[in-house]
Write a protein that holds these residues in place. Structure first.
Motif, PDB file in Angstrom:
ATOM      1  N   ASN B 120      15.704  49.033 -58.418  1.00 49.52           N
ATOM      2  CA  ASN B 120      16.570  47.851 -58.512  1.00 49.52           C
ATOM      3  C   ASN B 120      16.673  47.122 -57.173  1.00 49.52           C
ATOM      4  OD1 ASN B 120      17.209  47.877 -61.221  1.00 49.52           O
ATOM      5  ND2 ASN B 120      19.102  49.033 -60.970  1.00 49.52           N
ATOM      6  N   LEU B 121      16.864  47.868 -56.080  1.00 43.79           N
ATOM      7  CA  LEU B 121      16.974  47.203 -54.776  1.00 43.79           C
ATOM      8  C   LEU B 121      15.673  46.474 -54.429  1.00 43.79           C
ATOM      9  CD1 LEU B 121      18.353  46.353 -52.213  1.00 43.79           C
ATOM     10  CD2 LEU B 121      17.991  48.630 -51.262  1.00 43.79           C
ATOM     11  N   GLY B 122      14.534  47.121 -54.670  1.00 40.90           N
ATOM     12  CA  GLY B 122      13.244  46.466 -54.409  1.00 40.90           C
ATOM     13  C   GLY B 122      13.089  45.198 -55.240  1.00 40.90           C
ATOM     14  N   ILE B 124      15.470  43.358 -56.497  1.00 39.91           N
ATOM     15  CA  ILE B 124      16.426  42.343 -56.030  1.00 39.91           C
ATOM     16  C   ILE B 124      15.891  41.663 -54.760  1.00 39.91           C
ATOM     17  CG2 ILE B 124      18.752  42.026 -55.057  1.00 39.91           C
ATOM     18  CD1 ILE B 124      19.727  44.113 -57.166  1.00 39.91           C
ATOM     19  N   LEU B 125      15.230  42.417 -53.898  1.00 43.20           N
ATOM     20  CA  LEU B 125      14.616  41.797 -52.709  1.00 43.20           C
ATOM     21  C   LEU B 125      13.537  40.788 -53.133  1.00 43.20           C
ATOM     22  CD1 LEU B 125      14.293  44.865 -50.284  1.00 43.20           C
ATOM     23  CD2 LEU B 125      15.902  42.958 -50.096  1.00 43.20           C
ATOM     24  N   ARG B 126      12.769  41.151 -54.177  1.00 47.83           N
ATOM     25  CA  ARG B 126      11.758  40.218 -54.715  1.00 47.83           C
ATOM     26  C   ARG B 126      12.405  38.949 -55.259  1.00 47.83           C
ATOM     27  NH1 ARG B 126       7.918  43.159 -59.069  1.00 47.83           N
ATOM     28  NH2 ARG B 126       6.736  41.237 -59.308  1.00 47.83           N
ATOM     29  N   ILE B 127      13.539  39.112 -55.937  1.00 47.83           N
ATOM     30  CA  ILE B 127      14.267  37.958 -56.488  1.00 47.83           C
ATOM     31  C   ILE B 127      14.725  37.056 -55.340  1.00 47.83           C
ATOM     32  CG2 ILE B 127      16.395  37.264 -57.677  1.00 47.83           C
ATOM     33  CD1 ILE B 127      16.098  39.931 -59.320  1.00 47.83           C
ATOM     34  N   ALA B 128      15.319  37.668 -54.299  1.00 46.84           N
ATOM     35  CA  ALA B 128      15.789  36.888 -53.149  1.00 46.84           C
ATOM     36  C   ALA B 128      14.615  36.134 -52.526  1.00 46.84           C
ATOM     37  CB  ALA B 128      16.446  37.814 -52.131  1.00 46.84           C
ATOM     38  N   ASP B 129      13.487  36.800 -52.420  1.00 46.56           N
ATOM     39  CA  ASP B 129      12.287  36.206 -51.851  1.00 46.56           C
ATOM     40  C   ASP B 129      11.851  34.987 -52.666  1.00 46.56           C
ATOM     41  OD1 ASP B 129      10.127  36.053 -50.119  1.00 46.56           O
ATOM     42  OD2 ASP B 129       8.958  37.606 -51.115  1.00 46.56           O
ATOM     43  N   TRP B 130      11.803  35.157 -53.995  1.00 47.61           N
ATOM     44  CA  TRP B 130      11.364  34.085 -54.901  1.00 47.61           C
ATOM     45  C   TRP B 130      12.278  32.868 -54.813  1.00 47.61           C
ATOM     46  CZ3 TRP B 130       7.119  33.624 -58.078  1.00 47.61           C
ATOM     47  CH2 TRP B 130       7.154  32.608 -59.042  1.00 47.61           C
ATOM     48  N   GLU B 144      19.053  53.284 -49.391  1.00 45.79           N
ATOM     49  CA  GLU B 144      18.516  52.766 -48.123  1.00 45.79           C
ATOM     50  C   GLU B 144      17.304  51.863 -48.368  1.00 45.79           C
ATOM     51  OE1 GLU B 144      16.183  55.521 -46.278  1.00 45.79           O
ATOM     52  OE2 GLU B 144      16.228  54.638 -44.279  1.00 45.79           O
ATOM     53  N   VAL B 145      17.270  50.742 -47.679  1.00 52.17           N
ATOM     54  CA  VAL B 145      16.169  49.785 -47.883  1.00 52.17           C
ATOM     55  C   VAL B 145      14.810  50.386 -47.480  1.00 52.17           C
ATOM     56  CG1 VAL B 145      16.411  48.641 -45.637  1.00 52.17           C
ATOM     57  CG2 VAL B 145      15.463  47.373 -47.559  1.00 52.17           C
ATOM     58  N   TYR B 146      14.794  51.360 -46.572  1.00 47.71           N
ATOM     59  CA  TYR B 146      13.522  51.949 -46.125  1.00 47.71           C
ATOM     60  C   TYR B 146      13.064  53.113 -47.001  1.00 47.71           C
ATOM     61  CZ  TYR B 146      14.170  48.979 -42.086  1.00 47.71           C
ATOM     62  OH  TYR B 146      14.341  47.884 -41.284  1.00 47.71           O
ATOM     63  N   ASN B 147      13.803  53.408 -48.060  1.00 48.85           N
ATOM     64  CA  ASN B 147      13.356  54.366 -49.074  1.00 48.85           C
ATOM     65  C   ASN B 147      11.978  53.907 -49.581  1.00 48.85           C
ATOM     66  OD1 ASN B 147      12.995  55.124 -51.964  1.00 48.85           O
ATOM     67  ND2 ASN B 147      14.957  56.146 -51.698  1.00 48.85           N
ATOM     68  N   VAL B 150      11.905  51.691 -52.604  1.00 42.19           N
ATOM     69  CA  VAL B 150      12.411  50.329 -52.386  1.00 42.19           C
ATOM     70  C   VAL B 150      11.308  49.473 -51.782  1.00 42.19           C
ATOM     71  CG1 VAL B 150      14.082  48.895 -51.152  1.00 42.19           C
ATOM     72  CG2 VAL B 150      14.805  51.114 -52.071  1.00 42.19           C
ATOM     73  N   ILE B 151      10.693  50.003 -50.739  1.00 41.17           N
ATOM     74  CA  ILE B 151       9.641  49.257 -50.036  1.00 41.17           C
ATOM     75  C   ILE B 151       8.504  48.900 -51.003  1.00 41.17           C
ATOM     76  CG2 ILE B 151       7.841  49.499 -48.245  1.00 41.17           C
ATOM     77  CD1 ILE B 151      10.661  48.940 -47.126  1.00 41.17           C
ATOM     78  N   GLN B 152       8.063  49.887 -51.807  1.00 44.87           N
ATOM     79  CA  GLN B 152       6.927  49.626 -52.694  1.00 44.87           C
ATOM     80  C   GLN B 152       7.303  48.653 -53.808  1.00 44.87           C
ATOM     81  OE1 GLN B 152       4.675  51.324 -50.137  1.00 44.87           O
ATOM     82  NE2 GLN B 152       3.594  50.800 -52.023  1.00 44.87           N
ATOM     83  N   SER B 153       8.513  48.780 -54.368  1.00 45.99           N
ATOM     84  CA  SER B 153       8.860  47.887 -55.487  1.00 45.99           C
ATOM     85  C   SER B 153       9.271  46.506 -54.995  1.00 45.99           C
ATOM     86  CB  SER B 153       9.929  48.509 -56.383  1.00 45.99           C
ATOM     87  OG  SER B 153      11.117  48.723 -55.655  1.00 45.99           O
ATOM     88  N   SER B 154       9.497  46.344 -53.699  1.00 46.28           N
ATOM     89  CA  SER B 154       9.831  45.007 -53.189  1.00 46.28           C
ATOM     90  C   SER B 154       8.593  44.120 -53.076  1.00 46.28           C
ATOM     91  CB  SER B 154      10.506  45.099 -51.819  1.00 46.28           C
ATOM     92  OG  SER B 154       9.542  45.155 -50.781  1.00 46.28           O
TER      93      SER B 154
END
Lengths: 251, 251
Positions: B120-122, B124-130, B144-147, B150-154
């Motif tokens: 979900n966090l990854g 959501i980062l993609r959504i923010a990016d878009w 944690e964002v560095y999980n 998270v990194i891969q799904s972002s």
């Protein structure tokens, strides 16, 4: 008591091959099994539960008398697909999923083209449930709806949303006037599209998008506008589905 | 050559404790590492790659000369967090993430309250990016964002979206006039809300929603209308984020 054969049988349902052979699937956890019993539409083969669940659900036990198998925590763990098994697990018969063409013509429905991630399919079923979309039709290449991860991430939406497999071409042959909307990159913005009153919204694969054969059948190409300064390549398939469904329903 | 110590060190970065101690995290796969090298903003500790990747990326090798560790497929598998490792893995230094309050005041940003699912966090980062949303602020209880998940799904969004941890109360104390919008069930529909020009959109935890302490700070409660005949309890947190961001940006 949980027999060795029963244990082996339930564990075998982790694999699609055995789910199809036995026409059965797994529903896990207190909330999900509670809903299963309340909705009462699907045939239950058996329920494996720890004593605390059986104690709590005693008033309903008439429903599951024949099929209730008491298990201990260790046995539940052996049966479960979850990291943290939650008291109860049900083996449920798969429902028939025959397309009702007249229902598809009347409203908005979803067509999923080769969706591979079980979490995405479950999340899309939840979206359909929230927005009152009656049918989610999956291409035969999609992840199976009875995959345990789909069932668990659908949060019970599989009870209410009619999900089936069919080739898009068969649908468009039967319903030649049906509008087929496809979410693609860089087409008409959903905010300027003149949406038909009903239609089938096609969502493409997570990395390849909509396949060539299916693109040919699309009557309306639509896009979610991008506001990024660069970089963002796409939205998650379930997120895109949610944005388009929310917008169409708000019109 | 990959030393035993290096192998152990990289494997240790699977755990938050060691990522924090070493101020480092993992980025994996051809596409992600390609973007990492192209963006060039983050300091790279080392890149472990199989010969085919090194051959293809030779023109860029000046970038990674000091830090390039050739590995074989077996070693990559030992290092990787992925089911199917994809040629290359980079160890990257974490960036400082200091809140820029004036940037938060000027536009729409996201505040995540106890989001637990790394996918979900990854997403959501993609959504923010878009949608060109510059900042995603996480409550200290968020995953944690560095999980690695998270990194891969972002999908690379972590390069462009500024992500940091902060208590909401510290932000509202510094910016007392900031509009705080909270996505809750059964409040004013997003389609009838008079949205302020800028604000912080709060997204709650996957099962508990927005916590009591944070609810107190919300100035605008908003909801995504539900069209279901009953049953659907909620939308996935990332899907809800996408729907609200898309709508706000379309105004």
């Amino acid at each position: 008591m949980l027999s060795k054969n029963k244990l082996k049988y339930i564990q075998s349902l982790r694999l699609k091959k055995y789910r199809q052979r036995n026409n059965a699937f797994i529903v896990e956890g207190v909330k999900m099994v509670d809903e299963l019993l309340q909705v009462g539409k699907l045939e239950i083969e058996c329920i494996c539960a720890i004593p605390s669940w059986i104690e709590t659900y005693k008033p309903q036990s008439v429903l599951v008398k024949e099929t209730l198998i008491p298990v201990n925590e260790k046995e539940l763990k052996q049966l479960s697909n979850l990291k943290t098994p939650n008291q109860v697990l049900a083996v449920v018969k798969q429902a028939d999923s025959i397309i009702n063409f007249s229902s598809i013509e009347k409203s908005y429905n979803l067509y999923l083209d080769n969706i591979q991630d079980p979490g995405n399919l479950g999340t899309i079923l939840r979206i359909a449930d929230w927005f009152g979309i009656p049918n989610v039709i999956c291409s035969p290449t999609c992840v199976e709806v009875y995959n345990p991860k789909v069932i668990q991430s659908s949060m019970g939406a599989f009870h209410r949303v009619h999900c089936m497999n069919e080739e898009l071409e068969k649908i468009t042959t039967s319903l030649p006037n049906l509008s087929i909307l496809g979410a693609v990159l860089d087409a008409t913005s959903i905010y300027t599209t003149n949406f038909p009153k009903a239609g089938l919204l096609v969502i493409g694969n997570e990395s390849q998008g909509i396949s060539i054969n299916i693109k040919k059948l699309i009557t309306h190409q639509i896009s979610i506008p991008r506001y990024a300064k660069g970089g963002a390549e796409s939205l998650n398939a379930a997120v895109a589905t949610g944005i388009i469904c929310a917008h169409i329903k708000s019109l």
